[in-house]
Design an enzyme around this catalytic site. Sequence first.
Site, mmCIF file in Angstrom:
data_model
loop_
_atom_site.group_PDB
_atom_site.id
_atom_site.type_symbol
_atom_site.label_atom_id
_atom_site.label_comp_id
_atom_site.label_asym_id
_atom_site.label_seq_id
_atom_site.Cartn_x
_atom_site.Cartn_y
_atom_site.Cartn_z
ATOM 1 N N SER A 143 0.850 -1.188 0.000
ATOM 2 C CA SER A 143 0.000 0.000 0.000
ATOM 3 C C SER A 143 0.881 1.232 0.000
ATOM 4 O O SER A 143 2.044 1.177 0.421
ATOM 5 C CB SER A 143 -0.892 0.013 1.248
ATOM 6 O OG SER A 143 -1.549 1.247 1.411
ATOM 7 N N TYR A 156 -1.537 -0.190 10.864
ATOM 8 C CA TYR A 156 -1.638 -0.580 9.453
ATOM 9 C C TYR A 156 -0.366 -0.179 8.717
ATOM 10 O O TYR A 156 0.181 -0.972 7.938
ATOM 11 C CB TYR A 156 -2.854 0.083 8.824
ATOM 12 C CG TYR A 156 -3.089 -0.302 7.378
ATOM 13 C CD1 TYR A 156 -3.437 -1.599 7.028
ATOM 14 C CD2 TYR A 156 -2.972 0.642 6.351
ATOM 15 C CE1 TYR A 156 -3.653 -1.960 5.707
ATOM 16 C CE2 TYR A 156 -3.190 0.293 5.026
ATOM 17 C CZ TYR A 156 -3.520 -1.003 4.711
ATOM 18 O OH TYR A 156 -3.732 -1.362 3.402
#
Length: 248
Positions: A143, A156
Amino acid sequence: MEIDLSGRVVAITGASSGIGEATAIACVQAGAAVALAARRGDRIDALAARINDEGGTAVAVPTDVGDERQARAFVEQAYERLGRLDALVNNAGVMLLGAVEGADTEQWRRMIDANLYGVLYCSHAALPVMRAQGGGHIVNVSSVAGRIASAGSAVYNMTKWGVNGFSEGLRQEALHAGIRVTIVEPGAVSTELIGHNSDAIQTAAASRFAGVTPLTAEDVANAIVYALEQPEHVSINEILVRPSRQER
């Protein structure tokens, strides 16, 4: 000469929706057979049936990649049922956002199990198979959050920075066995991922990306297939793909 995926086998985790499902369809359209893993067995069963009904080849293996035995069994079944293993796409992941202070630490464990251990377990199982057949390709879906940290996504961020560091270390280790490693880092994508968060977090995310047309799952799948289609002497190590109007 046009290069395609004909005759190759691609194993894809997190294939029940979003990027994983789109990647499975794109790989089949490029000529590959696919093995599908996800916790939601009904979803991957339906996708495999659709692919097979349309003339492709797919097998579904219900799998929680955070469980080492299940992750290994998925890789082994992909190889045994389809005859080889040319590529592994580690796509399964969880994004549970929020502040560190006061957090539900079970959410941390869910992210670490899927985002880190899932990548580790599946890769660990695939490496000897790929080495024995003379090469392969591991694609880890990370990501933009593996490059840029933000308040409210610290854990995250940690998992995705971990995926990036692992991928580069593995690339250097595995290239001697003819195994390529690619990181794909999407920005904002229209998938179910954000929907696992509270209404307040979803509203905040929508506000942050107001005016941004998000990527589709197919956009990211196209990037993955692009990396997979390269000739053996070409290794696409990293693909960062954002919506055109996403600033960070």
